[in-house]
Write an enzyme that holds these catalytic residues in place. Structure first.
Site, short mmCIF file in Angstrom:
data_model
loop_
_atom_site.label_atom_id
_atom_site.label_comp_id
_atom_site.label_asym_id
_atom_site.label_seq_id
_atom_site.Cartn_x
_atom_site.Cartn_y
_atom_site.Cartn_z
N HIS A 30 4.96 11.11 -5.02
CA HIS A 30 5.75 10.73 -3.84
C HIS A 30 6.76 9.65 -4.23
O HIS A 30 6.66 9.06 -5.30
CB HIS A 30 4.85 10.18 -2.72
CG HIS A 30 4.15 8.91 -3.07
ND1 HIS A 30 3.08 8.85 -3.94
CD2 HIS A 30 4.39 7.62 -2.71
CE1 HIS A 30 2.68 7.61 -4.08
NE2 HIS A 30 3.46 6.82 -3.35
N ASP A 40 8.27 5.95 -2.54
CA ASP A 40 7.91 4.99 -1.48
C ASP A 40 9.07 4.90 -0.51
O ASP A 40 10.24 4.86 -0.92
CB ASP A 40 7.59 3.62 -2.08
CG ASP A 40 6.24 3.62 -2.81
OD1 ASP A 40 5.47 4.58 -2.64
OD2 ASP A 40 5.97 2.66 -3.56
N HIS A 100 6.46 8.82 -8.17
CA HIS A 100 5.34 8.33 -8.97
C HIS A 100 4.03 8.89 -8.44
O HIS A 100 4.00 9.48 -7.35
CB HIS A 100 5.33 6.79 -8.99
CG HIS A 100 5.36 6.14 -7.64
ND1 HIS A 100 6.48 6.11 -6.84
CD2 HIS A 100 4.39 5.51 -6.94
CE1 HIS A 100 6.21 5.49 -5.71
NE2 HIS A 100 4.94 5.12 -5.74
N ARG A 116 -10.39 1.50 -10.96
CA ARG A 116 -9.06 0.87 -10.95
C ARG A 116 -8.79 0.36 -9.54
O ARG A 116 -9.02 1.07 -8.56
CB ARG A 116 -8.00 1.90 -11.35
CG ARG A 116 -6.57 1.37 -11.26
CD ARG A 116 -5.58 2.35 -11.89
NE ARG A 116 -4.26 1.77 -11.99
CZ ARG A 116 -3.31 1.88 -11.06
NH1 ARG A 116 -3.55 2.57 -9.96
NH2 ARG A 116 -2.14 1.30 -11.23
C1 GA4 Z 1 3.56 6.40 0.60
C2 GA4 Z 1 3.78 4.91 0.30
C3 GA4 Z 1 2.82 4.00 1.08
O1 GA4 Z 1 1.52 4.06 0.48
C4 GA4 Z 1 2.71 4.42 2.56
C5 GA4 Z 1 2.18 5.84 2.60
C6 GA4 Z 1 1.96 6.45 3.99
C7 GA4 Z 1 0.50 6.28 4.44
O2 GA4 Z 1 -0.42 6.28 3.64
O3 GA4 Z 1 0.31 6.15 5.65
C8 GA4 Z 1 2.39 7.93 3.86
C9 GA4 Z 1 3.17 8.02 2.51
C10 GA4 Z 1 3.39 6.58 2.10
C11 GA4 Z 1 4.51 8.80 2.65
C12 GA4 Z 1 4.40 10.06 3.56
C13 GA4 Z 1 3.41 9.89 4.72
C14 GA4 Z 1 3.26 8.41 5.01
C15 GA4 Z 1 1.30 8.97 3.89
C16 GA4 Z 1 2.05 10.22 4.18
C17 GA4 Z 1 1.60 11.43 3.89
C18 GA4 Z 1 1.90 3.41 3.35
C19 GA4 Z 1 4.06 4.67 3.12
O4 GA4 Z 1 4.75 3.88 3.76
O5 GA4 Z 1 4.45 5.95 2.87
#
Ligand code: GA4
Length: 314
Positions: free
Chosen positions: A190, A192, A247, A257
């Site tokens: 994904h 961020d 990443h 970890r």
């Molecule tokens: C990825 C980056 C961060 O961990 C996060 C994730 C979010 C979540 O876990 O609630 C998301 C993911 C993240 C992107 C797409 C959506 C939202 C899970 C998911 C499948 C907290 C964020 O902001 O986006």
């Protein structure tokens, strides 16, 4: 991707920024790193070791608890992504071999939730609040260096979005237990969504970044450093000059970890548009102006691996 000498890129080529170097060199090197990788390592970052270790300790203590105790903390769910989660990521059924705590960085939220997370809520909230303050300051410093390196007149144009008291920034503690086989998917591919993510971990590797199609570089563990990840919002704010880096995290068979990630985000109402200096090279804005709230709605309506910013192109 290959280096200028033609050798394939490996982890030793990942850029390291020493924050004690001369400021103008630092800002130039950060911009080069963001241009090339959307990713870099920061050393001599000034965040005291004990601030990092205390939060890590709180994380280890929480994840070591029996499941039924961890379930007394808020449960991350499709309706509310914050809280404790196990194997499920986000609303659309993405899976990962991890446990996590996803927290808002507002002190009032931390104060309220620490009661359900820790046997010593005031120790937990003080460790977490100190960490958040330190990494927020570091993130703002990096964003100001980026503005300088990009010759943007208003040096606080990016950092101001994070400094906002209403900022929607998050702190995530991820815990990856050893699995039965190496290289399972701990956290899938994904980008961020926020501006910058600042990550550190215990001395166990697992993070990988994508440098070109199917070419993953393993990022070595370094508990004394932070890794900095360019997010979708910084891509939009630089009018596509920086690209948010994809990443993922792989599991291993031997050691747990723990990673701690601060996601520097704007407030929900903040409107995202690149400063005029960054429109000049292309002559127009690649993206329409949108709010972080609108982006977040899109975020949660799509899966982890989506390339979300494409939907905001003009
Ligand atoms: C990825 C980056 C961060 O961990 C996060 C994730 C979010 C979540 O876990 O609630 C998301 C993911 C993240 C992107 C797409 C959506 C939202 C899970 C998911 C499948 C907290 C964020 O902001 O986006």
């Amino acid at each position: 991707m290959a280096t200028s000498s033609g050798t394939p890129l490996g982890s030793k080529n990942l850029p390291t920024i020493d924050l004690r170097d001369h400021r103008s060199n630092v800002s130039k090197s950060i911009v080069e790193a963001c241009d090339q990788f959307g990713f870099f390592k920061v050393i001599n970052h000034g965040v005291p070791k004990d601030i990092i270790e205390k939060v890590q300790q709180e994380g280890f203590s929480f994840f070591a608890k029996p499941t039924f105790v961890k379930q007394q903390a808020d449960q991350a769910s499709p309706a509310n992504p914050l809280g404790y989660g196990h194997k499920n990521i986000g609303a659309l059924g993405d899976k990962g071999e991890l446990e996590y705590l996803l927290l808002s960085t507002h002190p009032s939220y931390i104060a309220e939730k620490s009661i359900t997370i820790s046997d010593d809520p005031s120790r937990f909230s003080s460790a977490v609040n100190r960490y958040i303050q330190a990494v927020r300051d570091l993130t703002c410093e990096l964003l100001e260096l980026i503005a300088e390196g990009l010759y943007v007149k208003d040096k606080s144009v990016f950092s101001g979005l994070i400094r906002d008291v209403e900022s929607d920034s998050l702190l995530r503690l991820n815990y990856y237990l050893p699995t039965s086989k190496d290289d399972g998917i701990g956290f899938g591919e994904h980008s961020d969504p926020q501006l910058l993510s600042i990550l550190t971990s215990n001395n166990v590797a697992g993070l990988q970044i994508l440098v070109e199609k199917d070419a993953w570089i393993s990022v070595p563990a370094d508990p004394n450093a932070f890794w900095v990840i360019v997010g979708d919002m910084l891509q939009a704010l630089t009018n596509g000059r920086f690209v948010s880096v994809r990443h993922r995290v792989l599991t291993n068979t031997s050691k747990p970890r723990i990673s701690m990630v601060y996601f520097g985000a704007p407030s929900l109402q903040a409107s995202i548009s690149a400063p005029p200096e960054l429109l000049r090279p292309i002559g127009h804005s690649l993206y329409r102006t949108f709010t972080w709230k609108a982006y977040k709605e899109k975020l949660y309506s799509q899966g982890l691996a989506a390339t979300r910013l494409d939907g905001f192109k003009k």
